[in-house]
Design an enzyme around this catalytic site. Sequence first.
Site, PDB file in Angstrom:
ATOM      1  CD  GLU A 162      -0.001  -2.143   8.209  1.00 28.95           C
ATOM      2  OE1 GLU A 162      -0.335  -1.425   9.179  1.00 28.95           O
ATOM      3  OE2 GLU A 162       0.504  -1.682   7.172  1.00 28.95           O
TER       4      GLU A 162
ATOM      5  CG  ASP B 192       0.275  -3.918   2.181  1.00 25.17           C
ATOM      6  OD1 ASP B 192      -0.098  -4.566   3.160  1.00 25.17           O
ATOM      7  OD2 ASP B 192       1.066  -2.946   2.242  1.00 25.17           O
TER       8      ASP B 192
ATOM      9  CG  ASP C 251      -0.422  -0.030   2.527  1.00 21.83           C
ATOM     10  OD1 ASP C 251       0.825  -0.053   2.645  1.00 21.83           O
ATOM     11  OD2 ASP C 251      -1.189  -0.014   3.514  1.00 21.83           O
ATOM     12  CB  SER C 252       4.590   1.634  -0.096  1.00 21.69           C
ATOM     13  OG  SER C 252       4.757   0.502  -0.933  1.00 21.69           O
TER      14      SER C 252
ATOM     15  CD  GLU D 127       7.321  -0.735   8.043  1.00 21.08           C
ATOM     16  OE1 GLU D 127       6.433  -1.472   7.571  1.00 21.08           O
ATOM     17  OE2 GLU D 127       7.484   0.453   7.688  1.00 21.08           O
TER      18      GLU D 127
ATOM     19  CE  LYS E 198       2.765  -5.834   3.865  1.00 26.85           C
ATOM     20  NZ  LYS E 198       2.216  -4.852   4.839  1.00 26.85           N
TER      21      LYS E 198
HETATM   22  O1  KIV Z   1       3.429  -1.033   1.766  1.00 28.74           O
HETATM   23  C1  KIV Z   1       4.546  -1.558   1.709  1.00 28.74           C
HETATM   24  O2  KIV Z   1       5.289  -1.355   0.757  1.00 28.74           O
HETATM   25  C2  KIV Z   1       4.937  -2.468   2.800  1.00 28.74           C
HETATM   26  C3  KIV Z   1       6.314  -3.026   2.824  1.00 28.74           C
HETATM   27  C4  KIV Z   1       7.396  -2.072   2.777  1.00 28.74           C
HETATM   28  C5  KIV Z   1       6.474  -4.056   3.864  1.00 28.74           C
HETATM   29  O3  KIV Z   1       4.126  -2.742   3.631  1.00 28.74           O
END
Ligand code: KIV
Length: 266
Positions: A116, A85, A46-47, A184, A114
């Site tokens: 959290e 994510d 989600d970055s 992280e 993924k």
């Molecule tokens: O959103 C993301 O890119 C991440 C990773 C850096 C683990 O969660």
Amino acid sequence: MVKKITVNTLKKYKQQNEKFSVLTTYDCYTAKYIDEAGIDVVLIGDSLAMVALGYATTNEIGVEEMGIFTKAVARGVSHAMVVTDMPFLSYHTSVEDAVKNCGQMIKFGANAVKIEGGGDYIVSVVERLCQVGIPVMSHLGFTPQFLNTLGGYKIQGKTQDAADEILKQAKRLEEAGAFSLVLEMVPEDAAKYITENLSIPTISCGAGRYCDAQVLVSDDVFGKFPEFKPKFARKYGDMQSLIMECARRFNEDVKTGKFPSEEEIF
Ligand code: KIV
């Protein structure tokens, strides 16, 4: 025939003490190139909210947008495992919503999701997702979707008690069926301690050298995101300069009549 990386491959890597690589990616052809380069797991992080869409935080992206990028990446990858994510609020409202939204990403071509956190509710979500055939990569330590409750970008697990709490949550996630765990911004010795006490692989995102795998955001690796560089990221190239240089030369060629040439016209 290209051999696909699966949850079993990652489990084997851990058993054999073999490191693996995880890189975020958001579009079809970057995904294709990093897949061909041998990266084991591609993460539609989600970055992407910040590095590709220009939002201020990752919490602003929604399920629909993550779906578009998941489809694009899945079309480019043949070897790596594809993990999406899940964005903020896509798995928090109910276990049913979590199954629906995560299941959608699997339909779009992801091999896993993924999510959290490691509290009671998240553990129940992980358990249900695994029961219905959706593999889960968990994420503890600094969890960006909890930015407002954590009070900023802060290192987690600094004391023995805090490391023990992360390990406790990690063990519950492992029992619920998670196949791997991102740690992280955790001090290296805490991440080592957690890694040694789990049977699933840990993936370091600024958690030092003793995790089973390493993950970075591709735009940091490629030198494309200029706003900030986390201490733990390593820049391997300078795509920002490369893109600007190509655009500058094209601009100049258009304005001086050097583009198009004889070979570039019908
Ligand atoms: O959103 C993301 O890119 C991440 C990773 C850096 C683990 O969660």
